[in-house]
Enzyme design. Structure first.
Site, PDB file in Angstrom:
ATOM      1  N   ARG A 250       1.273   6.691  -7.085  1.00 30.20           N
ATOM      2  CA  ARG A 250       0.137   7.433  -7.147  1.00 30.20           C
ATOM      3  C   ARG A 250       0.339   9.064  -7.087  1.00 30.20           C
ATOM      4  O   ARG A 250       0.015   9.770  -7.799  1.00 30.20           O
ATOM      5  CB  ARG A 250      -0.883   7.213  -6.109  1.00 30.20           C
ATOM      6  CG  ARG A 250      -2.100   7.924  -6.136  1.00 30.20           C
ATOM      7  CD  ARG A 250      -3.520   7.681  -5.278  1.00 30.20           C
ATOM      8  NE  ARG A 250      -3.034   7.066  -3.950  1.00 30.20           N
ATOM      9  CZ  ARG A 250      -4.127   6.987  -3.133  1.00 30.20           C
ATOM     10  NH1 ARG A 250      -5.363   6.772  -3.496  1.00 30.20           N
ATOM     11  NH2 ARG A 250      -3.647   6.724  -1.602  1.00 30.20           N
TER      12      ARG A 250
ATOM     13  N   GLU B  65     -14.075  -0.478   7.099  1.00 26.74           N
ATOM     14  CA  GLU B  65     -14.118   0.664   6.423  1.00 26.74           C
ATOM     15  C   GLU B  65     -15.515   1.005   5.613  1.00 26.74           C
ATOM     16  O   GLU B  65     -15.899   0.093   5.171  1.00 26.74           O
ATOM     17  CB  GLU B  65     -12.768   0.717   5.364  1.00 26.74           C
ATOM     18  CG  GLU B  65     -12.705   2.025   4.636  1.00 26.74           C
ATOM     19  CD  GLU B  65     -11.504   2.258   3.827  1.00 26.74           C
ATOM     20  OE1 GLU B  65     -10.347   2.174   4.485  1.00 26.74           O
ATOM     21  OE2 GLU B  65     -11.570   2.401   2.576  1.00 26.74           O
TER      22      GLU B  65
ATOM     23  N   TYR C 275       0.932  -1.345   0.099  1.00 25.23           N
ATOM     24  CA  TYR C 275      -0.003  -0.061  -0.079  1.00 25.23           C
ATOM     25  C   TYR C 275       0.934   1.048   0.085  1.00 25.23           C
ATOM     26  O   TYR C 275       0.624   2.306  -0.813  1.00 25.23           O
ATOM     27  CB  TYR C 275      -0.898  -0.016   1.252  1.00 25.23           C
ATOM     28  CG  TYR C 275      -1.759   1.331   1.406  1.00 25.23           C
ATOM     29  CD1 TYR C 275      -2.721   1.727   0.407  1.00 25.23           C
ATOM     30  CD2 TYR C 275      -1.487   1.988   2.527  1.00 25.23           C
ATOM     31  CE1 TYR C 275      -3.219   2.757   0.422  1.00 25.23           C
ATOM     32  CE2 TYR C 275      -2.325   3.309   2.633  1.00 25.23           C
ATOM     33  CZ  TYR C 275      -3.129   3.678   1.745  1.00 25.23           C
ATOM     34  OH  TYR C 275      -3.877   5.045   1.715  1.00 25.23           O
TER      35      TYR C 275
ATOM     36  N   ARG D 158     -11.372  13.579   2.104  1.00 22.19           N
ATOM     37  CA  ARG D 158     -12.257  12.832   2.952  1.00 22.19           C
ATOM     38  C   ARG D 158     -13.578  12.901   2.194  1.00 22.19           C
ATOM     39  O   ARG D 158     -14.515  11.772   2.371  1.00 22.19           O
ATOM     40  CB  ARG D 158     -12.606  13.391   4.175  1.00 22.19           C
ATOM     41  CG  ARG D 158     -10.983  13.485   5.111  1.00 22.19           C
ATOM     42  CD  ARG D 158     -10.815  12.272   5.250  1.00 22.19           C
ATOM     43  NE  ARG D 158      -9.680  12.115   6.114  1.00 22.19           N
ATOM     44  CZ  ARG D 158      -8.739  10.860   6.328  1.00 22.19           C
ATOM     45  NH1 ARG D 158      -9.164   9.821   5.859  1.00 22.19           N
ATOM     46  NH2 ARG D 158      -7.676  11.151   7.141  1.00 22.19           N
TER      47      ARG D 158
HETATM   48  C1  3EB Z   1      -7.582   6.441   6.102  1.00 18.20           C
HETATM   49  O1  3EB Z   1      -8.497   7.258   6.445  1.00 18.20           O
HETATM   50  C2  3EB Z   1      -8.202   5.050   5.782  1.00 18.20           C
HETATM   51  O2  3EB Z   1      -5.362   5.548  -0.041  1.00 18.20           O
HETATM   52  O3  3EB Z   1      -7.061   6.144  -1.245  1.00 18.20           O
HETATM   53  C3  3EB Z   1      -9.311   5.680   2.995  1.00 18.20           C
HETATM   54  C4  3EB Z   1      -9.845   6.207   1.987  1.00 18.20           C
HETATM   55  C5  3EB Z   1      -7.952   5.222   3.272  1.00 18.20           C
HETATM   56  C6  3EB Z   1      -8.589   6.177   0.723  1.00 18.20           C
HETATM   57  C7  3EB Z   1      -6.506   5.866  -0.222  1.00 18.20           C
HETATM   58  C8  3EB Z   1      -7.128   5.116   2.164  1.00 18.20           C
HETATM   59  C9  3EB Z   1      -7.623   5.622   0.973  1.00 18.20           C
HETATM   60  O4  3EB Z   1      -6.475   6.701   5.984  1.00 18.20           O
HETATM   61  C10 3EB Z   1      -7.643   4.533   4.620  1.00 18.20           C
END
Ligand code: 3EB
Length: 343
Positions: A153, A330, A146, A219
């Site tokens: 990315r 999630e 990841y 977010r």
């Molecule tokens: C977080 O809040 C949880 O890497 O695109 C949530 C949404 C999370 C998107 C991403 C990762 C991603 O960090 C993980």
């Protein structure tokens, strides 16, 4: 006057169906603009899939997009896309074994082509991205896969001159058990309004303890869909306060914390629009790391929101690895409501 006022948005409509209903609709002649199939290994031209085990009773589901204009499709590098001239839906399926590249290189290449596709399709602004990465928590030669993905990315965003920090699109990133890096995305001609969570550090500002490059997402994102509607796209949301995972090993408490985070994001979104979004009225996708946790998560949602709430009734549950080892659940979601954005 803002770009939103100058450009009339041709309406985009979104509906959640069973996969069978979605397929029947396409077979009846009017192939929709696009879709996303949850729990299918089929990648139809108009509806790429998310190949994960479905844990909810309704079985595989489909989010189907309806556009008003003529649909044109194309291919740019590794990206397949469809556009009605204002909106663009795209998909990438990159088989790692066949490509012989590491995850960072693969992600960079995928996103580089993605931005080229946006240019060719005439829809430069990313709204929402769905990322699926096999063995997301696995080791990729000294660095978690990841974290490697995050490196590639972010590099591609920077190289393309796209917003890698404030203004990044909404996204999710999950681990599913298949051999390909799968990316699905929605873009448009107007930049969305990014929304952050006041309870959380912005992911693009996470400290280096979470990897050399931050995740690239906001977010949530707000966008006018045309026809007097506003869409709220909520990124993958989990049991994180500040930048730290809370309630280690406790799926019940992680779910409750995730709901508080969703509530906070919705509150921040409602401050930017006269459309009214609410926690019980979302189309959610729930990802659980352990199959046995699905009923527990469902119970927490029903207890908090009421068993008849759309968020409870319409949710799709999928088995997936969450991008942090210590996260058990999630939740991502979208909703559409009448209104306009505040500029
Ligand atoms: C977080 O809040 C949880 O890497 O695109 C949530 C949404 C999370 C998107 C991403 C990762 C991603 O960090 C993980």
């Amino acid at each position: 006057m803002s770009a939103r006022d100058l450009l009339k948005v041709p309406p985009l409509r979104l509906e959640r169906l069973t996969l069978a209903q979605g397929m029947a609709m396409a077979a009846s002649g009017s192939a929709p603009f696009g879709g996303l199939g949850y729990g299918t290994s089929d990648n139809l031209a108009w509806m790429p899939g998310v190949n994960a085990q479905v844990l909810s009773e309704g079985g595989p589901m489909a989010d189907v997009w309806h556009a008003s204009g003529q649909v044109r499709s194309g291919t740019t590098g590794v990206v397949r896309w469809r556009t009605d001239g204002h909106w663009l839906l795209g998909a990438i399926d990159l088989d790692e074994a066949a490509e012989g590249q590491g995850v960072a290189q693969l992600a960079e290449r995928a996103y580089t082509d993605l931005f080229r596709a946006l240019a060719q399709g005439g829809c430069p602004h990313l709204l929402r991205i769905w990322n699926y990465l096999p063995q997301i928590n696995g080791d990729g030669g000294g660095l978690e896969r990841y974290r490697q993905f995050n490196m590639g990315r972010q590099q591609a965003f920077l190289d393309a001159g796209q917003a890698a920090f404030e203004g990044a699109p909404a996204a999710c990133a999950l681990g599913i058990r298949q051999g390909a890096l799968c990316i699905r995305f929605l873009a448009g001609q107007i930049a969305p309004l990014p929304v952050e969570n006041p309870r959380q550090v912005s992911a693009y500002r996470y400290p280096e303890t979470y990897g050399p490059r931050s995740p690239t997402f906001s977010r949530a994102a707000l966008a006018e869909l045309g026809g007097g509607d506003v869409a709220l796209f909520i990124s993958g949301t989990a049991s994180i306060i500040g930048h730290e995972t809370v309630h280690l090993g406790d799926v019940r408490a992680q779910t409750a914390e995730t709901l508080r985070n969703l509530e906070a994001v919705i509150g921040a979104a409602n401050a930017r629009t006269d459309a009214r979004f609410s926690l019980p009225a979302l189309e959610a996708v729930v990802y659980v790391r352990h199959v046995a946790d699905a009923p527990v998560v469902r119970e927490v949602l029903a207890a908090a929101l009421g068993s008849t709430a759309p968020t409870v009734q319409q949710a799709v549950y999928l088995e997936a690895d969450i991008c942090r080892q210590d996260l058990l659940v999630e939740i991502e979601a979208h909703a559409v409501a009448a209104g306009t954005l505040r500029s």
